[in-house]
Design a protein around this motif. Sequence first.
Motif, PDB file in Angstrom:
ATOM      1  N   LYS A 239      35.243 -68.802 -34.692  1.00 44.21           N
ATOM      2  CA  LYS A 239      34.817 -69.255 -36.018  1.00 44.21           C
ATOM      3  C   LYS A 239      33.839 -68.271 -36.643  1.00 44.21           C
ATOM      4  CE  LYS A 239      33.279 -73.392 -38.465  1.00 44.21           C
ATOM      5  NZ  LYS A 239      32.862 -74.807 -38.326  1.00 44.21           N
ATOM      6  N   GLU A 240      32.934 -67.757 -35.849  1.00 38.20           N
ATOM      7  CA  GLU A 240      31.959 -66.787 -36.354  1.00 38.20           C
ATOM      8  C   GLU A 240      32.655 -65.517 -36.841  1.00 38.20           C
ATOM      9  OE1 GLU A 240      28.165 -64.129 -34.740  1.00 38.20           O
ATOM     10  OE2 GLU A 240      29.017 -65.720 -33.494  1.00 38.20           O
ATOM     11  N   GLN A 241      33.645 -65.052 -36.077  1.00 34.28           N
ATOM     12  CA  GLN A 241      34.384 -63.855 -36.480  1.00 34.28           C
ATOM     13  C   GLN A 241      35.211 -64.107 -37.737  1.00 34.28           C
ATOM     14  OE1 GLN A 241      36.300 -62.915 -32.592  1.00 34.28           O
ATOM     15  NE2 GLN A 241      35.241 -60.960 -32.796  1.00 34.28           N
ATOM     16  N   LEU A 242      35.780 -65.294 -37.846  1.00 38.81           N
ATOM     17  CA  LEU A 242      36.556 -65.647 -39.034  1.00 38.81           C
ATOM     18  C   LEU A 242      35.696 -65.643 -40.293  1.00 38.81           C
ATOM     19  CD1 LEU A 242      38.899 -68.528 -37.818  1.00 38.81           C
ATOM     20  CD2 LEU A 242      39.632 -66.364 -38.804  1.00 38.81           C
ATOM     21  N   HIS A 243      34.477 -66.141 -40.154  1.00 45.69           N
ATOM     22  CA  HIS A 243      33.556 -66.197 -41.301  1.00 45.69           C
ATOM     23  C   HIS A 243      33.263 -64.802 -41.853  1.00 45.69           C
ATOM     24  CE1 HIS A 243      32.448 -70.307 -42.095  1.00 45.69           C
ATOM     25  NE2 HIS A 243      32.243 -70.565 -40.810  1.00 45.69           N
ATOM     26  N   ASN A 247      36.925 -67.342 -45.862  1.00 48.42           N
ATOM     27  CA  ASN A 247      36.271 -68.651 -45.902  1.00 48.42           C
ATOM     28  C   ASN A 247      36.915 -69.554 -44.853  1.00 48.42           C
ATOM     29  OD1 ASN A 247      34.556 -68.181 -48.266  1.00 48.42           O
ATOM     30  ND2 ASN A 247      36.475 -68.118 -49.411  1.00 48.42           N
ATOM     31  N   VAL A 248      36.112 -70.322 -44.168  1.00 50.46           N
ATOM     32  CA  VAL A 248      36.618 -71.263 -43.162  1.00 50.46           C
ATOM     33  C   VAL A 248      36.168 -72.657 -43.565  1.00 50.46           C
ATOM     34  CG1 VAL A 248      36.691 -71.881 -40.724  1.00 50.46           C
ATOM     35  CG2 VAL A 248      36.401 -69.487 -41.400  1.00 50.46           C
ATOM     36  N   TYR A 249      37.113 -73.559 -43.678  1.00 54.35           N
ATOM     37  CA  TYR A 249      36.834 -74.898 -44.187  1.00 54.35           C
ATOM     38  C   TYR A 249      37.180 -75.945 -43.160  1.00 54.35           C
ATOM     39  CZ  TYR A 249      36.552 -78.519 -47.819  1.00 54.35           C
ATOM     40  OH  TYR A 249      36.202 -79.617 -48.560  1.00 54.35           O
TER      41      TYR A 249
END
Length: 249
Positions: A239-243, A247-249
Amino acid sequence: MLQAERRHNILKQLQTSGTVYIEQLATQYNVSTMTVRRDLAALEEEGKLIRSHGGAVLPESLTQEVPYQTKLSSYTAEKEQIAKKAVELIPDQARILLDSGTTNLEIAKLLKSRDDLLIVTNDAKISIELLHSDCKVISTGGELQKDVGAFIGTHVQELLRQIKVDIVFIGANAVHLTEGISTPTLEKSYIKKLMLKNASSKWIVADHSKFNKRSFAHVCDFDEVNGIITDDQIDAHTKEQLHQVTNVY
């Protein structure tokens, strides 16, 4: 650490996580990135991994098409959670495009009680789910993909070229931090690309099981979409890498 031991540990790490990254391995083993690249090249020659941009994955990690009934019974709670997040993004009077897949089926279940939407889909199950909805529903029709429930073929492609929608929700077979979104077939990739091209707002819907995986045909990179809607089970590191890329929802 000896070269053989380092390569053995890299493989063990790869088998646990499904993906390894050159920069992280270099830091972890206190060697240069060039040394790691040579390790990965040697292991690839032995058929033990496949190098990718920035790292490597297991050879068997390319995802394949999954029958509809199998998907329907997998990660149901997570897909319901994603659907609830997705509908919050849909404005009144919107024109919506729902890609095929069981996550988008959960979105359709939440939308069928509304009466202000125009919904286009290339999924047979979604079309049936919306049978009694007061929304205007357009099914693309086309060749029905056996055991999967998606409509494919030139009929679908031609319809998608002629429409513009406010928002699209694209199903993802595989989401990879360095290689983007991918799907098992070139035809489905092309259909998803057309969907993205003709939507103002573009969202990927994917439960946590789809991450750190690759499939055969590339769909898009993260900078081509507004973001990803996923569930709360995604691990903190991913999740941190995706951010950092979307955008991560």
